[in-house]
Design a protein around this motif. Structure first.
Motif, PDB file in Angstrom:
ATOM      1  N   THR A 272       0.838  -1.200   0.000  1.00 28.05           N
ATOM      2  CA  THR A 272       0.000   0.000   0.000  1.00 28.05           C
ATOM      3  C   THR A 272       0.873   1.250   0.000  1.00 28.05           C
ATOM      4  OG1 THR A 272      -0.154   0.111   2.417  1.00 28.05           O
ATOM      5  CG2 THR A 272      -1.884  -1.133   1.282  1.00 28.05           C
ATOM      6  N   THR A 273       0.342   2.311  -0.566  1.00 24.20           N
ATOM      7  CA  THR A 273       1.019   3.604  -0.588  1.00 24.20           C
ATOM      8  C   THR A 273       0.083   4.639   0.014  1.00 24.20           C
ATOM      9  OG1 THR A 273       2.205   2.998  -2.600  1.00 24.20           O
ATOM     10  CG2 THR A 273       2.092   5.352  -2.078  1.00 24.20           C
ATOM     11  N   TYR A 274       0.576   5.418   0.954  1.00 19.43           N
ATOM     12  CA  TYR A 274      -0.230   6.468   1.578  1.00 19.43           C
ATOM     13  C   TYR A 274      -0.197   7.728   0.720  1.00 19.43           C
ATOM     14  CZ  TYR A 274      -2.241   9.638   4.966  1.00 19.43           C
ATOM     15  OH  TYR A 274      -3.052  10.544   5.584  1.00 19.43           O
ATOM     16  N   LEU A 275      -1.380   8.277   0.445  1.00 19.32           N
ATOM     17  CA  LEU A 275      -1.490   9.521  -0.321  1.00 19.32           C
ATOM     18  C   LEU A 275      -2.442  10.476   0.370  1.00 19.32           C
ATOM     19  CD1 LEU A 275      -1.992   8.054  -3.929  1.00 19.32           C
ATOM     20  CD2 LEU A 275       0.123   8.960  -2.964  1.00 19.32           C
ATOM     21  N   GLN A 276      -2.203  11.757   0.164  1.00 21.46           N
ATOM     22  CA  GLN A 276      -3.139  12.783   0.603  1.00 21.46           C
ATOM     23  C   GLN A 276      -3.871  13.273  -0.631  1.00 21.46           C
ATOM     24  OE1 GLN A 276      -0.311  15.368   2.596  1.00 21.46           O
ATOM     25  NE2 GLN A 276      -0.989  14.608   4.575  1.00 21.46           N
TER      26      GLN A 276
ATOM     27  N   SER B  69      -8.504   8.748   6.532  1.00 21.39           N
ATOM     28  CA  SER B  69      -9.144   9.901   7.168  1.00 21.39           C
ATOM     29  C   SER B  69      -9.913  10.691   6.114  1.00 21.39           C
ATOM     30  CB  SER B  69      -8.097  10.800   7.835  1.00 21.39           C
ATOM     31  OG  SER B  69      -7.194  11.302   6.854  1.00 21.39           O
ATOM     32  N   GLY B  70     -11.003  11.314   6.563  1.00 18.09           N
ATOM     33  CA  GLY B  70     -11.832  12.099   5.663  1.00 18.09           C
ATOM     34  C   GLY B  70     -13.000  11.291   5.127  1.00 18.09           C
ATOM     35  N   THR B  71     -13.715  11.916   4.167  1.00 20.02           N
ATOM     36  CA  THR B  71     -14.934  11.323   3.621  1.00 20.02           C
ATOM     37  C   THR B  71     -14.962  11.486   2.109  1.00 20.02           C
ATOM     38  OG1 THR B  71     -16.095  11.975   5.640  1.00 20.02           O
ATOM     39  CG2 THR B  71     -17.458  11.349   3.789  1.00 20.02           C
ATOM     40  N   ALA B  72     -15.446  10.449   1.433  1.00 22.92           N
ATOM     41  CA  ALA B  72     -15.636  10.506  -0.020  1.00 22.92           C
ATOM     42  C   ALA B  72     -17.109  10.252  -0.330  1.00 22.92           C
ATOM     43  CB  ALA B  72     -14.767   9.476  -0.726  1.00 22.92           C
ATOM     44  N   ARG B  73     -17.581  10.867  -1.394  1.00 20.10           N
ATOM     45  CA  ARG B  73     -18.955  10.706  -1.866  1.00 20.10           C
ATOM     46  C   ARG B  73     -18.939   9.780  -3.072  1.00 20.10           C
ATOM     47  NH1 ARG B  73     -19.423  15.414  -3.029  1.00 20.10           N
ATOM     48  NH2 ARG B  73     -19.211  15.333  -5.278  1.00 20.10           N
ATOM     49  N   VAL B  74     -19.847   8.806  -3.094  1.00 22.82           N
ATOM     50  CA  VAL B  74     -19.964   7.870  -4.211  1.00 22.82           C
ATOM     51  C   VAL B  74     -21.256   8.191  -4.944  1.00 22.82           C
ATOM     52  CG1 VAL B  74     -20.090   5.444  -4.878  1.00 22.82           C
ATOM     53  CG2 VAL B  74     -18.716   6.118  -2.883  1.00 22.82           C
ATOM     54  N   SER B  75     -21.148   8.367  -6.265  1.00 24.11           N
ATOM     55  CA  SER B  75     -22.331   8.725  -7.058  1.00 24.11           C
ATOM     56  C   SER B  75     -22.378   7.905  -8.341  1.00 24.11           C
ATOM     57  CB  SER B  75     -22.311  10.224  -7.387  1.00 24.11           C
ATOM     58  OG  SER B  75     -21.138  10.551  -8.116  1.00 24.11           O
TER      59      SER B  75
ATOM     60  N   THR C  57     -15.646  10.796  -5.176  1.00 24.79           N
ATOM     61  CA  THR C  57     -15.058  12.128  -5.114  1.00 24.79           C
ATOM     62  C   THR C  57     -14.762  12.479  -3.655  1.00 24.79           C
ATOM     63  OG1 THR C  57     -16.448  12.756  -7.002  1.00 24.79           O
ATOM     64  CG2 THR C  57     -15.412  14.558  -5.764  1.00 24.79           C
ATOM     65  N   ALA C  58     -13.606  13.068  -3.413  1.00 24.95           N
ATOM     66  CA  ALA C  58     -13.247  13.482  -2.049  1.00 24.95           C
ATOM     67  C   ALA C  58     -14.194  14.581  -1.589  1.00 24.95           C
ATOM     68  CB  ALA C  58     -11.805  13.974  -2.017  1.00 24.95           C
ATOM     69  N   GLU C  59     -14.949  14.295  -0.549  1.00 23.67           N
ATOM     70  CA  GLU C  59     -15.860  15.281   0.030  1.00 23.67           C
ATOM     71  C   GLU C  59     -15.102  16.221   0.973  1.00 23.67           C
ATOM     72  OE1 GLU C  59     -20.051  14.288   1.672  1.00 23.67           O
ATOM     73  OE2 GLU C  59     -19.803  15.125  -0.330  1.00 23.67           O
ATOM     74  N   THR C  60     -14.030  15.688   1.555  1.00 24.87           N
ATOM     75  CA  THR C  60     -13.125  16.456   2.411  1.00 24.87           C
ATOM     76  C   THR C  60     -11.703  16.115   1.956  1.00 24.87           C
ATOM     77  OG1 THR C  60     -12.857  14.668   4.027  1.00 24.87           O
ATOM     78  CG2 THR C  60     -14.696  16.203   4.395  1.00 24.87           C
ATOM     79  N   ASP C  61     -10.714  16.766   2.520  1.00 26.29           N
ATOM     80  CA  ASP C  61      -9.348  16.310   2.287  1.00 26.29           C
ATOM     81  C   ASP C  61      -9.268  14.882   2.820  1.00 26.29           C
ATOM     82  OD1 ASP C  61      -8.636  18.767   1.234  1.00 26.29           O
ATOM     83  OD2 ASP C  61      -7.704  19.477   3.095  1.00 26.29           O
ATOM     84  N   LEU C  62      -8.559  14.025   2.100  1.00 29.36           N
ATOM     85  CA  LEU C  62      -8.486  12.618   2.465  1.00 29.36           C
ATOM     86  C   LEU C  62      -7.054  12.166   2.703  1.00 29.36           C
ATOM     87  CD1 LEU C  62     -10.742  10.941  -0.285  1.00 29.36           C
ATOM     88  CD2 LEU C  62     -11.372  11.407   2.082  1.00 29.36           C
ATOM     89  N   GLY C  63      -6.906  11.198   3.577  1.00 28.42           N
ATOM     90  CA  GLY C  63      -5.698  10.395   3.671  1.00 28.42           C
ATOM     91  C   GLY C  63      -6.115   9.009   3.217  1.00 28.42           C
ATOM     92  N   VAL C  64      -5.465   8.459   2.216  1.00 32.63           N
ATOM     93  CA  VAL C  64      -5.855   7.164   1.674  1.00 32.63           C
ATOM     94  C   VAL C  64      -4.664   6.232   1.530  1.00 32.63           C
ATOM     95  CG1 VAL C  64      -7.848   8.114   0.417  1.00 32.63           C
ATOM     96  CG2 VAL C  64      -5.637   7.905  -0.746  1.00 32.63           C
ATOM     97  N   LEU C  65      -4.942   4.955   1.547  1.00 34.57           N
ATOM     98  CA  LEU C  65      -3.971   3.922   1.219  1.00 34.57           C
ATOM     99  C   LEU C  65      -4.377   3.374  -0.140  1.00 34.57           C
ATOM    100  CD1 LEU C  65      -3.904   2.156   4.666  1.00 34.57           C
ATOM    101  CD2 LEU C  65      -2.018   3.420   3.645  1.00 34.57           C
ATOM    102  N   VAL C  66      -3.443   3.335  -1.062  1.00 31.84           N
ATOM    103  CA  VAL C  66      -3.747   2.905  -2.426  1.00 31.84           C
ATOM    104  C   VAL C  66      -2.904   1.683  -2.767  1.00 31.84           C
ATOM    105  CG1 VAL C  66      -3.763   3.608  -4.852  1.00 31.84           C
ATOM    106  CG2 VAL C  66      -4.228   5.296  -3.073  1.00 31.84           C
ATOM    107  N   SER C  67      -3.547   0.722  -3.432  1.00 31.68           N
ATOM    108  CA  SER C  67      -2.857  -0.452  -3.956  1.00 31.68           C
ATOM    109  C   SER C  67      -3.204  -0.594  -5.424  1.00 31.68           C
ATOM    110  CB  SER C  67      -3.308  -1.719  -3.217  1.00 31.68           C
ATOM    111  OG  SER C  67      -2.925  -1.680  -1.871  1.00 31.68           O
ATOM    112  N   SER C  68      -2.219  -0.958  -6.215  1.00 33.19           N
ATOM    113  CA  SER C  68      -2.470  -1.235  -7.628  1.00 33.19           C
ATOM    114  C   SER C  68      -3.296  -2.520  -7.738  1.00 33.19           C
ATOM    115  CB  SER C  68      -1.148  -1.411  -8.368  1.00 33.19           C
ATOM    116  OG  SER C  68      -0.523  -2.612  -7.947  1.00 33.19           O
ATOM    117  N   ALA C  69      -3.759  -2.814  -8.934  1.00 32.74           N
ATOM    118  CA  ALA C  69      -4.538  -4.039  -9.148  1.00 32.74           C
ATOM    119  C   ALA C  69      -3.730  -5.272  -8.750  1.00 32.74           C
ATOM    120  CB  ALA C  69      -4.988  -4.121 -10.600  1.00 32.74           C
ATOM    121  N   SER C  70      -2.463  -5.315  -9.118  1.00 31.72           N
ATOM    122  CA  SER C  70      -1.653  -6.489  -8.771  1.00 31.72           C
ATOM    123  C   SER C  70      -1.379  -6.540  -7.264  1.00 31.72           C
ATOM    124  CB  SER C  70      -0.348  -6.524  -9.567  1.00 31.72           C
ATOM    125  OG  SER C  70       0.446  -5.411  -9.264  1.00 31.72           O
ATOM    126  N   GLU C  71      -1.169  -5.400  -6.631  1.00 29.60           N
ATOM    127  CA  GLU C  71      -0.990  -5.374  -5.170  1.00 29.60           C
ATOM    128  C   GLU C  71      -2.274  -5.822  -4.470  1.00 29.60           C
ATOM    129  OE1 GLU C  71       2.319  -1.787  -4.791  1.00 29.60           O
ATOM    130  OE2 GLU C  71       0.191  -1.265  -4.991  1.00 29.60           O
TER     131      GLU C  71
END
Length: 141
Positions: free
Chosen positions: A30-34, A56-62, A97-111
Motif C-alpha cells: 500500500t502507498t499512503y497519499l493525501q 481519514s476524511g470522507t468521499a462521496r460515491v455517485s 469524489t473526495a468530500e473532504t481532504d483525504l488520507g488514503v492507502l492505495v494499492s495497484s490491481a496487482s498489489e
C-alpha cells in the motif's frame, strides 16, 4: 502528492484479523497519499487500476441515472473503494469524489490481488462488502 505512510493499517477494521506477518506484507503493498477535497478518486465507466482504503476524511460515491447524477453512498475512515471492478474485471460502477481532504492507502490491481492471496480474512471482508454493494446498486457482483 505522496507522503510518508502515517497510518497503522493494523488499526483499521479491514485488517483487524490479520497476523503480524500478514500486516508486514500488506504494508509493503500500500502507498499512503493525501487527496485534496473535490478530487475525483475514480470515475464511473473507467478502467479499474487501484484499490483505495480511506484512512481519514470522507468521499462521496455517485452514479449516473436516468434522472441525472445520484449520490449512493458516503465512505469514511476504515472503509474502502474500488474493489468491485477489480474483483470482476469490469469498469468502475460509480464515481468517488473526495468530500473532504483525504488520507488514503492505495494499492495497484496487482498489489490488491496479492493482499487477497496473503490475507484470507481481508479477502472475505472485501468479497462480502462487494456483494452487498452490488446488490444495492443492482449490478453484477
Amino acid at each position: 502528492m505522496s507522503a510518508p505512510h502515517v497510518v497503522d493499517i493494523g488499526e483499521l477494521e479491514l485488517f483487524a484479523d490479520c497476523t503480524k506477518a500478514e500486516l508486514r506484507q500488506i504494508r509493503s503493498l500500500t502507498t499512503y497519499l493525501q487527496v485534496p477535497k473535490d478530487q475525483v478518486l475514480m470515475r464511473e465507466g473507467s478502467p479499474a487500476h487501484e484499490f483505495i482504503i480511506i484512512d481519514s476524511g470522507t468521499a462521496r460515491v455517485s452514479r449516473v441515472t436516468d434522472d441525472g447524477v445520484a449520490d449512493v453512498a458516503e465512505v469514511g475512515s476504515g472503509e474502502f473503494l474500488g474493489e468491485m471492478a477489480l474483483l470482476n474485471g469490469s469498469r468502475r460502477t460509480a464515481t468517488a469524489t473526495a468530500e473532504t481532504d483525504l488520507g488514503v492507502l492505495v494499492s495497484s490491481a496487482s498489489e490488491f490481488r496479492s493482499i487477497l492471496r496473503l490475507a484470507p480474512s481481508v479477502a472475505d471482508k472485501i468479497v462480502k462488502t462487494s456483494m452487498d454493494r452490488a446488490a444495492i446498486l443492482g449490478v453484477a457482483a
